[in-house]
Design an enzyme around this catalytic site. Structure first.
Site, short mmCIF file in Angstrom:
data_model
loop_
_atom_site.label_atom_id
_atom_site.label_comp_id
_atom_site.label_asym_id
_atom_site.label_seq_id
_atom_site.Cartn_x
_atom_site.Cartn_y
_atom_site.Cartn_z
N TYR A 56 0.85 -1.19 0.00
CA TYR A 56 0.00 0.00 0.00
C TYR A 56 0.89 1.24 0.00
CZ TYR A 56 -3.68 -3.26 1.53
OH TYR A 56 -4.55 -4.31 1.64
N GLY A 208 -17.12 1.24 -1.17
CA GLY A 208 -17.94 2.44 -1.00
C GLY A 208 -19.29 2.39 -1.67
#
Length: 326
Positions: A56, A208
Site C-alpha cells: 500500500y 464504498g
C-alpha cells in the site's frame, strides 16, 4: 465494542482498513493529519484491529500506521501483508512468497511500523511459484523468533488453506466478502469453521458502493482502481445502483445508514468474523463502528441474503489472475 476470536487471536469485531489513506482511491495520501486522527478516533471507540500492507503506497501506509501508533502500540492488533513485492529480484508485479523474500519483507515492515513484532502477518496472495508449505514453514520460524505472532492468508482457497494449516495454525483468512461479493460462502466459510480459523472480510462496503454515496464514477481519478473495476463502469454501474438502493431501503426501515446495514449483515454470518471497513475520515469511522450495535430482524437479513448478484466481477483482469479460486 464486542470482540471475536480469529483462531486464538482476540480482536474487536469491527476493525479498520487503512489502505485508502495512502493508496488506490481518489484523494489517497492527501491529508495525513486527518488519517491519523481517524486511526486515533478508532482506537478511542474500541477498535483494536488495524490492517495495512507493504504494497500500500508502496510502503507509505505502513509508515503512516507506525506514526499513528507511537505511544499506543499496545492498544492494537496490527496486521500487515507480504508477497506482492519481490525483494529477491523477481520482476515487477510478480508474486513472491519465497522464504528468502519473507525474511526481507518482515524486516522492512517491522521498521516502518516502528514495532518489534507483527501481530498478524498475511500472505497477501498465493504465490504459485512457491509451495505453501515452504511459505508457512518460513513464517513459523518467524513466530519462533518472536517477530510475528499469528499467521494469515489472503484470497486463498480450500486446498491451500488446508495445506497451510497442516504446517502451522492459520489464525485468519482475509478475502473480499460483502453483500455484493459472496464468493466465500459455499466452500470457504464452512472450512474455516471446521478448522477454527477466523475470517476477515475486506471491502465489506463494496469499495464504498454499498454506502449509497457513490452515484457517479465521473470523479474517480487515474489513481483510483475503481476506474477500471467492472462493477463501476458502463451498464454494470447503472445496474448496481439498484442493488445499493435496496440496501438503502433496509437501512431506512431500520433507522440506520446503508453502511451500517452492510456491516451488520456481515456480523450475522458467524462469531469468527471481523470485517475491516476502510476510511480516512473520522465521521466515517464513527459511523462504521456504530454498526456493532445494530441488530437486523430475521426478515431484513433474509431480504439482504436474497439480493441479486452484482453486475460485473469484483476485480479487473490483472487483479483476478492473483485470486485463488480452486
Amino acid at each position: 465494542m464486542q470482540h471475536v476470536k480469529l483462531g486464538d487471536l482476540e480482536v474487536s469485531r469491527i476493525g479498520l482498513g487503512t489502505m485508502g489513506m495512502s493508496f488506490a482511491y481518489t484523494g489517497a495520501g492527501s491529508d495525513e493529519a486527518e488519517s491519523i486522527r481517524t486511526i486515533h478516533r478508532a482506537l478511542d471507540l474500541g477498535v483494536t484491529f488495524l490492517d495495512t500492507a507493504e504494497v500500500y503506497g508502496p510502503y507509505a501506509n505502513e509508515e503512516l500506521v507506525g506514526r499513528a501508533l507511537r505511544g499506543r502500540r499496545d492498544q492494537v492488533v496490527v496486521a500487515t501483508k507480504f508477497g506482492m513485492i519481490s525483494h529477491t529480484g523477481r520482476g515487477q508485479g510478480e508474486l513472491d512468497s519465497s522464504p528468502a523474500n519473507i525474511r526481507l519483507a518482515v524486516e522492512g515492515s517491522l521498521r516502518r511500523l516502528g514495532t518489534d513484532h507483527i501481530d498478524l502477518y498475511y500472505q497477501h496472495r498465493v504465490d504459485p511459484g512457491t509451495p505453501i508449505e515452504d511459505t508457512v514453514g518460513a513464517l513459523a520460524e518467524l513466530v519462533r523468533q518472536g517477530k510475528i505472532r499469528h499467521l494469515g492468508l489472503s484470497e486463498a482457497w480450500v486446498s491451500t488453506i488446508r495445506r497451510a494449516h497442516a504446517v502451522h495454525p492459520i489464525s485468519a483468512l482475509q478475502s473480499e466478502y460483502s453483500l455484493w461479493t459472496r464468493d466465500p460462502e459455499d466452500e470457504v466459510l464452512p472450512l474455516l469453521r471446521e478448522l477454527g480459523i477466523g475470517f476477515v472480510p475486506y471491502s465489506p462496503l463494496g469499495h464504498g458502493f454499498l454506502t449509497g454515496t457513490v452515484r457517479s464514477n465521473d470523479w474517480f481519478d487515474a489513481s483510483d482502481f475503481r476506474a477500471t473495476n467492472p462493477r463501476f463502469t458502463g451498464e454494470n454501474f447503472e445496474r448496481n445502483l439498484r442493488l445499493a438502493d435496496e440496501v438503502a431501503a433496509v437501512a431506512a426501515e431500520a433507522g440506520v445508514t446503508p453502511a451500517q446495514v452492510a456491516l451488520a449483515w456481515l456480523l450475522t454470518k458467524g462469531d469468527n468474523i471481523a470485517p475491516i471497513p476502510g476510511t480516512r475520515r473520522v465521521a466515517r469511522v464513527e459511523e462504521n463502528v456504530a454498526a456493532d450495535a445494530v441488530e437486523l430482524t430475521v426478515e431484513q437479513i433474509q431480504r439482504l441474503d436474497n439480493l441479486p448478484p452484482a453486475a460485473g466481477y469484483h476485480h479487473n483482469e490483472v487483479q483476478t489472475r492473483m485470486l485463488e479460486r480452486k
